[in-house]
Design a protein around this motif. Structure first.
Motif, short mmCIF file in Angstrom:
data_model
loop_
_atom_site.label_atom_id
_atom_site.label_comp_id
_atom_site.label_asym_id
_atom_site.label_seq_id
_atom_site.Cartn_x
_atom_site.Cartn_y
_atom_site.Cartn_z
N GLN A 247 0.83 -1.20 0.00
CA GLN A 247 0.00 0.00 0.00
C GLN A 247 0.87 1.25 0.00
OE1 GLN A 247 -2.54 0.40 3.43
NE2 GLN A 247 -3.60 2.20 2.63
N PHE A 248 1.89 1.23 0.84
CA PHE A 248 2.82 2.37 0.92
C PHE A 248 3.48 2.63 -0.42
CE2 PHE A 248 7.19 3.82 1.42
CZ PHE A 248 7.08 4.93 2.26
N ALA A 249 4.00 1.57 -1.06
CA ALA A 249 4.69 1.74 -2.34
C ALA A 249 3.76 2.32 -3.39
CB ALA A 249 5.24 0.39 -2.81
N GLY A 250 2.52 1.83 -3.44
CA GLY A 250 1.56 2.35 -4.42
C GLY A 250 1.24 3.81 -4.18
N LEU A 251 1.08 4.20 -2.91
CA LEU A 251 0.74 5.59 -2.59
C LEU A 251 1.90 6.54 -2.84
CD1 LEU A 251 -1.26 4.89 0.68
CD2 LEU A 251 -2.17 6.05 -1.34
N VAL A 252 3.13 6.09 -2.61
CA VAL A 252 4.28 6.94 -2.88
C VAL A 252 4.46 7.15 -4.38
CG1 VAL A 252 6.80 7.13 -2.74
CG2 VAL A 252 5.48 6.40 -0.74
N LEU A 253 4.31 6.06 -5.14
CA LEU A 253 4.50 6.15 -6.59
C LEU A 253 3.34 6.86 -7.29
CD1 LEU A 253 5.94 2.58 -7.29
CD2 LEU A 253 7.20 4.73 -7.37
N ASP A 256 -2.97 10.15 -4.75
CA ASP A 256 -4.31 10.44 -5.25
C ASP A 256 -4.34 11.63 -6.21
OD1 ASP A 256 -5.15 8.37 -3.69
OD2 ASP A 256 -6.19 9.59 -2.19
N ALA A 257 -3.48 12.62 -5.96
CA ALA A 257 -3.50 13.83 -6.79
C ALA A 257 -3.20 13.53 -8.25
CB ALA A 257 -2.49 14.84 -6.25
N PHE A 258 -2.47 12.43 -8.52
CA PHE A 258 -2.11 12.09 -9.89
C PHE A 258 -3.33 11.69 -10.72
CE2 PHE A 258 2.67 10.82 -9.54
CZ PHE A 258 2.93 12.05 -8.95
N PHE A 259 -4.39 11.25 -10.06
CA PHE A 259 -5.53 10.71 -10.81
C PHE A 259 -6.28 11.78 -11.60
CE2 PHE A 259 -5.53 7.23 -7.43
CZ PHE A 259 -4.82 6.37 -8.26
N LYS A 260 -6.02 13.04 -11.29
CA LYS A 260 -6.64 14.12 -12.07
C LYS A 260 -6.18 14.07 -13.52
CE LYS A 260 -6.85 17.21 -8.05
NZ LYS A 260 -6.37 18.50 -7.47
N GLN A 261 -5.04 13.44 -13.75
CA GLN A 261 -4.48 13.38 -15.12
C GLN A 261 -5.04 12.22 -15.93
OE1 GLN A 261 -0.11 13.72 -15.02
NE2 GLN A 261 -0.24 14.46 -12.91
N ILE A 262 -5.86 11.36 -15.32
CA ILE A 262 -6.38 10.18 -16.01
C ILE A 262 -7.85 10.39 -16.37
CG2 ILE A 262 -6.91 7.72 -15.79
CD1 ILE A 262 -4.51 7.40 -14.02
N ARG A 294 -4.11 -0.79 -9.88
CA ARG A 294 -4.41 -1.16 -8.50
C ARG A 294 -4.83 0.06 -7.70
NH1 ARG A 294 0.50 -3.68 -5.38
NH2 ARG A 294 0.52 -4.91 -7.28
N ARG A 295 -4.12 1.16 -7.92
CA ARG A 295 -4.47 2.39 -7.21
C ARG A 295 -5.84 2.92 -7.67
NH1 ARG A 295 -4.43 4.66 -4.10
NH2 ARG A 295 -3.46 6.70 -4.31
N LEU A 296 -6.14 2.83 -8.97
CA LEU A 296 -7.46 3.24 -9.46
C LEU A 296 -8.55 2.40 -8.82
CD1 LEU A 296 -6.71 3.79 -13.26
CD2 LEU A 296 -7.48 5.55 -11.64
N LEU A 302 -11.97 1.86 -10.72
CA LEU A 302 -11.76 0.73 -11.61
C LEU A 302 -12.39 -0.51 -10.98
CD1 LEU A 302 -10.03 -0.02 -14.28
CD2 LEU A 302 -8.52 -1.15 -12.63
N PRO A 303 -13.20 -1.25 -11.72
CA PRO A 303 -13.79 -2.48 -11.18
C PRO A 303 -12.73 -3.53 -10.87
CG PRO A 303 -14.97 -1.75 -13.14
CD PRO A 303 -13.71 -0.94 -13.07
N LEU A 304 -12.96 -4.28 -9.82
CA LEU A 304 -12.04 -5.36 -9.46
C LEU A 304 -11.87 -6.34 -10.61
CD1 LEU A 304 -10.37 -7.06 -7.45
CD2 LEU A 304 -12.52 -8.05 -6.62
N ALA A 305 -12.93 -6.63 -11.32
CA ALA A 305 -12.88 -7.60 -12.41
C ALA A 305 -11.91 -7.17 -13.49
CB ALA A 305 -14.27 -7.79 -13.00
N VAL A 306 -11.83 -5.88 -13.77
CA VAL A 306 -10.92 -5.38 -14.80
C VAL A 306 -9.47 -5.55 -14.34
CG1 VAL A 306 -10.18 -3.35 -16.12
CG2 VAL A 306 -12.62 -3.75 -15.70
N TYR A 307 -9.23 -5.20 -13.07
CA TYR A 307 -7.87 -5.35 -12.53
C TYR A 307 -7.43 -6.81 -12.56
CZ TYR A 307 -4.07 -5.67 -9.17
OH TYR A 307 -2.88 -5.95 -8.58
N MET A 308 -8.30 -7.71 -12.14
CA MET A 308 -7.95 -9.12 -12.10
C MET A 308 -7.73 -9.68 -13.50
SD MET A 308 -7.60 -9.69 -8.98
CE MET A 308 -7.27 -11.45 -9.13
N ALA A 309 -8.53 -9.20 -14.48
CA ALA A 309 -8.35 -9.65 -15.86
C ALA A 309 -6.99 -9.21 -16.38
CB ALA A 309 -9.46 -9.10 -16.74
#
Length: 383
Positions: A247-253, A256-262, A294-296, A302-309
């Motif tokens: 969780q820490f690695a995902g949040l550092v990389l 949340d602020a980055f999601f404005k670009q997606i 994963r962060r989305l 993002l739906p779990l099903a899409v991530y797992m696929a």
């Protein structure tokens, strides 16, 4: 050729037990006949210097270690950090155990050289006071502490971590003493130390995967304040400290602020197109498509099903396609790739200040030839 008769067989036996092999298996590994090894262990017979050196090299020790008459005292041979990793993963291979000890020796070299230089270029590590159960807040503090912006890659992240008194080593893609074997499940490890922790990241085909491993190991250093060793499966774990580190690695990389670009509306329906969709962000942030997805998913976009696929589509490709082979025309640059700029500059500064000889500098830099040491000096002066 004369044989050395003063070998202490109890020390060979201790090393064999420590590495989980038999003396017979050791003989096969180092090219000594089983009869000769049996004679050494049971009849007081000797080995030639070259044979003893092969045994010493296999265990990552000096020849003199096997000539000492005293019994081995494990606490004096293995550091607390080494024992921590060994207890976490009892199946560590002899080669990996040697690598861990070699990393510890490099740290001691670095610290001794820093003491001699007496410069302000390096500041020892100081542990952060982070909230123990609030990973999101801890990640925000660490991003600020590291001074990270919205454009990163493995080298920029490594530089930011090294600036805080933590050495970051990346193993070599070539077969040798600084490689984690391709077939090994180990992805990285951290050796905690109050003055100078060391993080080791396995060389991978994807720099984004290396960046995630680096941040995962940094979590063990900053959040858990302990030495830790991780297999590739741990980097996807949802349990205990591994969950916190992921969780820490995902949040550092990817904060949340980055999601404005997606733009969610532009997300392709085909899972195979997700890499291309997120490619600009992956390249800019230094995070893999999987980490971004994963962060989305974590923030409900993002739906779990899409991530797992997607996970099923790309299962293990980032870790199993290790970059190996190729030209070694730039051999002189390899110590910098492996040990980082901070370590290499410390060795070169010590050489320039005449605190160490050219021969010692060569040894500290993975046995570079003298001409390559000079080439590395020129490269670091004008990278």
């Amino acid at each position: 050729m004369d044989r050395i008769q003063s070998i202490n067989p109890a020390r060979i036996a201790w090393c064999c037990a420590d590495h989980g092999i038999t003396p017979e298996a050791l003989a096969a590994e180092v090219g000594i006949s089983a009869d000769r090894m049996s004679a050494v262990m049971h009849d007081g017979e000797g080995l030639t210097f070259n044979q003893l050196r092969s045994v010493a090299d296999f265990f990552g020790r000096g020849v003199l270690f096997f000539l000492e008459a005293e019994p081995v005292e494990a606490p004096h041979v293995h550091t607390p950090q080494f024992r921590t990793l060994a207890s976490q993963n009892p199946e560590l291979s002899p080669r990996l155990k040697n690598l861990i000890e070699r990393v510890e020796k490099q740290r001691q070299i670095f610290l001794s050289l820093q003491d001699e230089l007496d410069s302000d270029a390096w500041t020892p590590f100081e542990a952060l006071d982070l909230p123990s159960r609030d990973v999101a807040t801890a990640a925000r503090h660490v991003r600020q502490w590291l001074g990270l912006g919205d454009k990163n890659n493995f080298e920029s992240l490594r530089e930011a971590v090294e600036a805080k008194g933590i050495l970051v080593f990346r193993t070599n893609g070539y077969n040798g003493k600084w490689q984690i074997a391709k077939e090994s499940p180990i992805a990285g490890f951290a050796l905690y130390d109050e003055q100078c922790p060391v993080i080791v990241v396995k060389k991978m085909a994807s720099e984004a995967a290396q960046s995630f491993t680096l941040m995962h190991e940094l979590a063990h250093v900053l959040l858990h304040k302990t030495s830790w060793i991780d297999e590739e499966s741990d980097l996807r774990s949802t349990q205990g400290r591994e969950r916190e580190a992921n969780q820490f690695a995902g949040l550092v990389l990817v904060p949340d602020a980055f999601f404005k670009q997606i733009d969610d509306l532009s997300r392709p329906a085909e899972v195979a197109m997700l890499d291309e969709w997120l490619r600009p962000h992956h390249l800019k942030w230094g995070a893999s498509t999987e980490v971004i997805l994963r962060r989305l998913m974590d923030v409900g976009r993002l739906p779990l099903a899409v991530y797992m696929a997607y996970r099923e589509l790309v299962s293990d490709r980032t870790y199993n396609n290790e970059d190996q082979g190729g030209s070694r025309a730039y051999r002189y640059r390899e110590p910098r790739h492996m040990f980082g700029d901070r370590y290499v500059r410390t060795v070169l500064d010590s050489l320039s200040a005449q605190h160490i000889t050219l021969s010692k500098a060569s040894g500290y830099l993975d046995g570079l030839k003298i001409a390559d040491v000079h080439a590395l000096e020129r490269f670091c002066a004008h990278p």
